[in-house]
Design a protein around this motif. Structure first.
Motif, mmCIF file in Angstrom:
data_model
loop_
_atom_site.group_PDB
_atom_site.id
_atom_site.type_symbol
_atom_site.label_atom_id
_atom_site.label_comp_id
_atom_site.label_asym_id
_atom_site.label_seq_id
_atom_site.Cartn_x
_atom_site.Cartn_y
_atom_site.Cartn_z
ATOM 1 N N THR A 1 33.765 25.343 34.292
ATOM 2 C CA THR A 1 34.340 26.666 33.177
ATOM 3 C C THR A 1 35.645 27.082 33.824
ATOM 4 N N GLN A 2 36.403 27.342 32.981
ATOM 5 C CA GLN A 2 37.853 28.052 33.355
ATOM 6 C C GLN A 2 38.209 29.202 32.724
ATOM 7 N N PHE A 3 38.813 30.099 33.251
ATOM 8 C CA PHE A 3 39.235 31.276 32.581
ATOM 9 C C PHE A 3 40.619 31.871 32.951
ATOM 10 N N THR B 1 46.573 35.034 37.515
ATOM 11 C CA THR B 1 45.478 34.388 38.336
ATOM 12 C C THR B 1 44.299 33.462 37.385
ATOM 13 N N LEU B 2 44.108 32.399 37.822
ATOM 14 C CA LEU B 2 43.367 31.362 37.130
ATOM 15 C C LEU B 2 42.180 31.149 37.874
ATOM 16 N N ARG B 3 40.830 31.200 36.856
ATOM 17 C CA ARG B 3 39.490 31.214 37.577
ATOM 18 C C ARG B 3 38.979 29.907 37.209
ATOM 19 N N CYS B 4 38.064 29.296 38.194
ATOM 20 C CA CYS B 4 37.284 28.159 38.058
ATOM 21 C C CYS B 4 35.946 28.321 38.438
ATOM 22 N N ASP B 5 34.774 28.099 37.557
ATOM 23 C CA ASP B 5 33.418 28.107 38.097
ATOM 24 C C ASP B 5 33.049 26.572 37.965
ATOM 25 N N ARG C 1 54.463 29.807 46.244
ATOM 26 C CA ARG C 1 54.121 30.808 45.406
ATOM 27 C C ARG C 1 52.469 30.615 44.655
ATOM 28 N N PHE C 2 51.937 29.754 45.336
ATOM 29 C CA PHE C 2 50.542 29.145 44.751
ATOM 30 C C PHE C 2 49.795 29.572 45.720
ATOM 31 N N LEU C 3 48.421 30.279 45.329
ATOM 32 C CA LEU C 3 47.533 30.389 46.524
ATOM 33 C C LEU C 3 46.140 30.237 45.952
ATOM 34 N N ALA C 4 45.446 29.573 46.736
ATOM 35 C CA ALA C 4 44.096 29.359 46.156
ATOM 36 C C ALA C 4 43.161 29.624 46.942
ATOM 37 N N GLU C 5 42.028 30.176 46.582
ATOM 38 C CA GLU C 5 40.863 30.745 47.345
ATOM 39 C C GLU C 5 39.495 30.451 46.711
ATOM 40 N N ARG C 6 38.696 30.144 47.691
ATOM 41 C CA ARG C 6 37.251 30.049 47.131
ATOM 42 C C ARG C 6 36.338 30.679 48.118
ATOM 43 N N THR D 1 31.881 29.423 45.912
ATOM 44 C CA THR D 1 31.194 29.238 44.600
ATOM 45 C C THR D 1 32.489 29.022 43.717
ATOM 46 N N TYR D 2 32.779 30.408 43.080
ATOM 47 C CA TYR D 2 33.987 29.988 42.080
ATOM 48 C C TYR D 2 35.350 29.996 42.847
ATOM 49 N N SER D 3 36.487 29.485 42.368
ATOM 50 C CA SER D 3 37.683 29.644 42.867
ATOM 51 C C SER D 3 38.896 30.297 41.983
ATOM 52 N N THR D 4 39.780 30.785 42.794
ATOM 53 C CA THR D 4 40.857 31.246 41.884
ATOM 54 C C THR D 4 42.377 30.805 42.383
#
Lengths: 114, 108
Positions: free
Chosen positions: A5-7, A20-24, A64-69, A73-76
């Motif tokens: 899922t994405q939000f 900020t984009l989220r991914c589960d 300018r892009f930063l991803a975290e997890r 579990t989920y990632s942003t």
């Protein structure tokens, strides 16, 4: 079984703002990927997490892009500040195996930067 | 660097006609090749992969190393096959590289 899922599904922001984009991912999938499709171009890899670790971030366009997890579990994926050329569809995918395994994609987040 | 080329942006065929979606790649080693499909209002999903050598929804694809191709074929197109099709390559333990996609339209 719930899929990836994405939000949010859509986001419209002005140049210079932050999004900020989220991914589960699917539960139990250690591998999580972010991709982007800019209009008229191919789907391009951004980065790959294995659990909470960045395995490969060779596709990230710039700092300018930063991803975290956190917690594996989920990632942003945060874009700060957003530029016009960041517009596109951002996909997340997860898999049990690595790159050669079947990747299960989320529905994508459509980002429009004005 | 690996590259995947799908020469047709749009392919229109009549229902019942054979369909072939072309995919060529550039990679000197032994690639892993995939076809992903995105139906209208659905998410991108794996259709088939060359190592499985299976037929999914009547589609098959054969890896031709000599021609560096992995064309997707179906003998009789159905309306429900209308979708966006992406060819993708992984060079061992490397990220997927996608082609730009081909939109297949099956006309009744």
């Amino acid at each position: 079984e719930a899929g990836v899922t994405q939000f949010p599904s859509h986001s419209v922001i002005e140049k210079g703002q932050t999004v900020t984009l989220r991914c589960d991912p699917i539960s139990g999938h250690d591998n999580l990927y972010w991709y982007r499709r800019v209009m008229g171009k191919e789907i391009k890899f951004l980065l790959h997490f294995v659990k909470e670790s960045k395995q490969d971030e060779s596709g990230m366009p710039n700092n300018r892009f930063l991803a975290e997890r956190t917690g594996g579990t989920y990632s942003t994926l945060k874009v700060q500040p957003a530029e016009l050329e960041d517009s596109g569809v951002y996909f997340c995918a997860s898999s049990q195996d690595g790159y050669s395994g079947t990747q299960y994609f989320g529905p994508g987040t459509r980002l429009l930067v004005l | 660097a690996q590259r995947v080329t799908q020469p047709e942006k749009l392919l229109s065929v009549f229902k019942g006609a054979p369909v072939e979606l072309k995919c060529n790649y550039s990679y000197s080693g032994s690639p892993e090749l995939f076809w992903y499909v995105q139906y209208s209002r659905q998410r991108l999903q794996l259709l088939l992969r060359h190592i499985s050598r299976e037929s999914i929804k009547g589609f098959t694809a054969d890896l031709n190393k000599g021609e560096t191709s992995f064309h997707l074929k179906k003998p009789f197109a159905q309306e429900e096959d209308s979708a966006m099709y992406y060819c993708a390559l992984s060079a061992g333990n490397t990220p997927l590289v996608f082609g730009k996609g081909t939109r297949l339209s099956v006309i009744a």
